[in-house]
Design a protein around this motif. Structure first.
Motif, PDB file in Angstrom:
ATOM      1  N   VAL A  16       0.819  -1.239   0.045  1.00  0.00           N
ATOM      2  CA  VAL A  16       0.019   0.065   0.180  1.00  0.00           C
ATOM      3  C   VAL A  16       0.929   1.364   0.060  1.00  0.00           C
ATOM      4  N   GLY A  17       2.028   1.234   0.511  1.00  0.00           N
ATOM      5  CA  GLY A  17       2.894   2.284   0.576  1.00  0.00           C
ATOM      6  C   GLY A  17       3.492   2.783  -0.713  1.00  0.00           C
ATOM      7  N   HIS A  18       3.364   1.705  -1.847  1.00  0.00           N
ATOM      8  CA  HIS A  18       3.803   1.872  -3.117  1.00  0.00           C
ATOM      9  C   HIS A  18       2.587   2.540  -3.878  1.00  0.00           C
ATOM     10  N   LEU A  19       1.293   2.388  -3.645  1.00  0.00           N
ATOM     11  CA  LEU A  19       0.152   2.577  -4.594  1.00  0.00           C
ATOM     12  C   LEU A  19       0.044   4.367  -4.558  1.00  0.00           C
ATOM     13  N   PRO A  20      -0.454   4.579  -5.234  1.00  0.00           N
ATOM     14  CA  PRO A  20      -0.697   6.194  -5.628  1.00  0.00           C
ATOM     15  C   PRO A  20      -2.029   6.399  -4.586  1.00  0.00           C
ATOM     16  N   VAL A  21      -1.852   7.511  -3.955  1.00  0.00           N
ATOM     17  CA  VAL A  21      -2.986   8.107  -3.070  1.00  0.00           C
ATOM     18  C   VAL A  21      -3.982   8.873  -3.978  1.00  0.00           C
ATOM     19  N   PRO A  22      -5.335   8.492  -3.895  1.00  0.00           N
ATOM     20  CA  PRO A  22      -6.105   9.356  -4.792  1.00  0.00           C
ATOM     21  C   PRO A  22      -6.273  10.663  -4.503  1.00  0.00           C
ATOM     22  N   GLU A  23      -6.428  11.911  -5.361  1.00  0.00           N
ATOM     23  CA  GLU A  23      -6.590  13.178  -5.022  1.00  0.00           C
ATOM     24  C   GLU A  23      -7.676  13.480  -4.246  1.00  0.00           C
ATOM     25  N   PHE A  24      -8.754  12.716  -4.414  1.00  0.00           N
ATOM     26  CA  PHE A  24      -9.983  12.750  -3.491  1.00  0.00           C
ATOM     27  C   PHE A  24     -10.627  11.814  -3.034  1.00  0.00           C
ATOM     28  N   TYR A  25     -11.258  11.859  -2.108  1.00  0.00           N
ATOM     29  CA  TYR A  25     -11.881  10.773  -1.416  1.00  0.00           C
ATOM     30  C   TYR A  25     -13.417  11.179  -0.673  1.00  0.00           C
ATOM     31  N   ARG A  26     -14.168  10.129  -0.310  1.00  0.00           N
ATOM     32  CA  ARG A  26     -15.360  10.354   0.212  1.00  0.00           C
ATOM     33  C   ARG A  26     -15.332  10.496   1.418  1.00  0.00           C
ATOM     34  N   GLY A  27     -16.112  11.518   2.266  1.00  0.00           N
ATOM     35  CA  GLY A  27     -16.292  11.644   3.535  1.00  0.00           C
ATOM     36  C   GLY A  27     -17.522  12.246   3.854  1.00  0.00           C
ATOM     37  N   VAL A  28     -18.019  12.036   5.112  1.00  0.00           N
ATOM     38  CA  VAL A  28     -19.198  12.670   5.795  1.00  0.00           C
ATOM     39  C   VAL A  28     -19.037  14.022   6.320  1.00  0.00           C
ATOM     40  N   VAL A  29     -19.810  15.050   5.531  1.00  0.00           N
ATOM     41  CA  VAL A  29     -18.963  16.448   6.059  1.00  0.00           C
ATOM     42  C   VAL A  29     -20.476  17.116   6.098  1.00  0.00           C
ATOM     43  N   LEU A  30     -20.042  18.383   6.938  1.00  0.00           N
ATOM     44  CA  LEU A  30     -20.986  19.466   7.159  1.00  0.00           C
ATOM     45  C   LEU A  30     -20.513  20.651   6.233  1.00  0.00           C
TER      46      LEU A  30
END
Length: 447
Positions: A16-30
């Motif tokens: 997992v440390g070698h895989l690219p991290v996505p620029e966006f992710y889903r979250g529960v927000v106000l």
């Protein structure tokens, strides 16, 4: 995100440390522009399903001392209820104040707030200076965020002037696919638990540990009688287990026969169903009823064989605090946090001062207390009290249910985990405790 999830599910954690991290992710927000949406409504009428949104947000990069975690599961706590109904104040005020403390903190001051103060997951990236944790580590997180730039917090980090609760007073919380935490929030994930079970305990178990067990709280000892309000709820269910585990005698106060039975499944023998007994501690909004305190105290003594509580484990606050002060034994302790029914407490001080009682305020836990509480989970001495786990898409409904006390134990949220039951690494230990792990289950994991 899918490649990260696939690697985790395949057990290829070193990748997992070698895989690219996505620029966006889903979250529960106000959303900051919606903080007035409930103006004029009573607390009970404010609907978290209106204020909470599942949005895509930008991925933060971990700074010095920080870690980015792929969140497999999270949980609902009462602080998310408060956030969702903008009480006592909108949490954007917390983010703004935090943002003014440093350039690193300024990243938290955004027009959206990703909520959530629990997680289980896998470390993806580590910022500069992080030691002891690496990409691929399976972790849970406690919710204490501290800066420790001043001396105040160095004997007890909860006294740090910059102490905050992650996901409530900071951004990038755990009700999301990714989360940003400080490295000193991390603890090892208990290997015998699923992702959702492991995520259930961080906030409430640590809070109950400090409040009841720690030298910073009530210092429960063998033989103590402990009155526990809301004993089948998220906080009370851990207090009940800690009392039993330490040789104390819990008197569990609940609000339904189903919740009473949940306490008995934990091993508690003395249970009061306050709804069945019809206790009304307030005559009206301004006036408490001491006769009801006395009736409640008599019921406790009836169950205990004449003993008053050595310790009252208080968290409802306004509704129950007068009764709590009254029923504690002479020289006893009322230990309080949360105040979920209201912050303005009223009690008859004669019963406190003339009977030499003490009130102790506690708030979450320091890193050592949280670590010890998590160790009890990992050792199978204390068990998660998860009643159900819902997908991230249904988190707002889960917050609504907690707001209206329609739950028992803890409600979990599956974030990246595609289904419940995943993440167990030690099936032998699990087999010894599986009935205790599942005793709060009221619903199967939702699809």
């Amino acid at each position: 995100m899918q490649k990260i999830l696939d690697a985790i599910l395949a057990g290829e954690l070193g990748e997992v440390g070698h895989l690219p991290v996505p620029e966006f992710y889903r979250g529960v927000v106000l959303h900051a522009d919606e903080t007035t949406m409930f103006d004029g409504l009573a607390s009970r009428d404010k609907d978290p399903r209106r204020s909470l949104h599942l949005d895509e947000v930008a991925t933060p990069k971990p700074a010095a001392g920080e870690v980015l975690v792929a969140v497999m599961a999270s949980g609902i706590n009462h602080n998310t209820v408060w956030s969702s109904i903008f009480e006592p104040i909108p949490t954007f005020g917390f983010l703004s104040r935090y943002g003014r403390t440093s350039p690193q903190a300024a990243r938290h001051d955004l027009p959206y707030h990703v909520l959530g103060s629990d997680l289980s997951g896998v470390v993806l990236r580590c910022g500069a200076g992080v030691a002891g944790w690496s990409p691929g580590d399976e972790v849970v997180a406690h919710c204490l965020s501290v800066e420790l730039d001043r001396p105040d917090g160095h004997s007890d980090t909860m006294l740090d002037p910059e102490q905050r609760i992650w996901g409530f007073e900071t951004n990038f919380g755990g009700l999301a696919e990714l989360a940003l935490v400080k490295a000193n929030q991390l603890m090892p994930k208990p290997r015998h638990l699923t992702w959702e079970e492991a995520a259930a305990s961080g906030l409430v178990n640590s809070t109950a540990y400090r409040q009841l067990v720690s030298a910073n709280g009530a210092r429960v000892k063998q033989g103590d009688t402990v009155l526990i309000w809301g004993a089948s709820g998220g906080l009370g269910s851990y207090a009940t287990q800690l009392a039993l585990n330490g040789g104390a005698i819990p008197v569990c106060v609940v609000s339904s026969p189903q919740k009473a039975e949940a306490c008995r499944r934990m091993g508690a023998e003395l249970v009061i169903d306050r709804s069945a007994d019809g206790y009304r501690f307030w005559k009206d909004e301004q006036t408490q009823d001491p006769r009801e305190w006395r009736r409640f105290g008599a019921r406790i003594r009836e169950l205990t064989g004449g003993d008053d509580p050595d310790i009252v484990f208080e968290h409802p606050g306004r509704e129950t605090f007068g009764a709590s002060v009254y029923v504690a034994r002479r020289g006893g302790t009322i230990v309080t946090c949360a105040s979920t029914s209201g912050y303005q407490h009223a009690y008859d001080n004669r019963y406190l001062w003339m009977n030499l009682k003490r009130i102790i305020g506690t708030h979450f836990a320091n890193y050592r207390e949280a670590w010890e509480a998590n160790r009890l989970i990992a050792k199978g001495k204390i068990h998660p009290t998860l009643s159900e786990a819902v997908p991230l898409e249904r988190a707002a409904q889960a917050v609504y249910d907690v707001h209206h006390n329609l739950h028992q134990g803890k409600v979990g949220v599956l974030c990246l985990a595609p289904e419940g039951g995943l993440g167990v690494r030690d099936s032998t230990v699990r087999a010894r405790h599986v009935s205790a792990i599942n005793r709060f289950r009221t619903k199967p994991v939702s699809a």
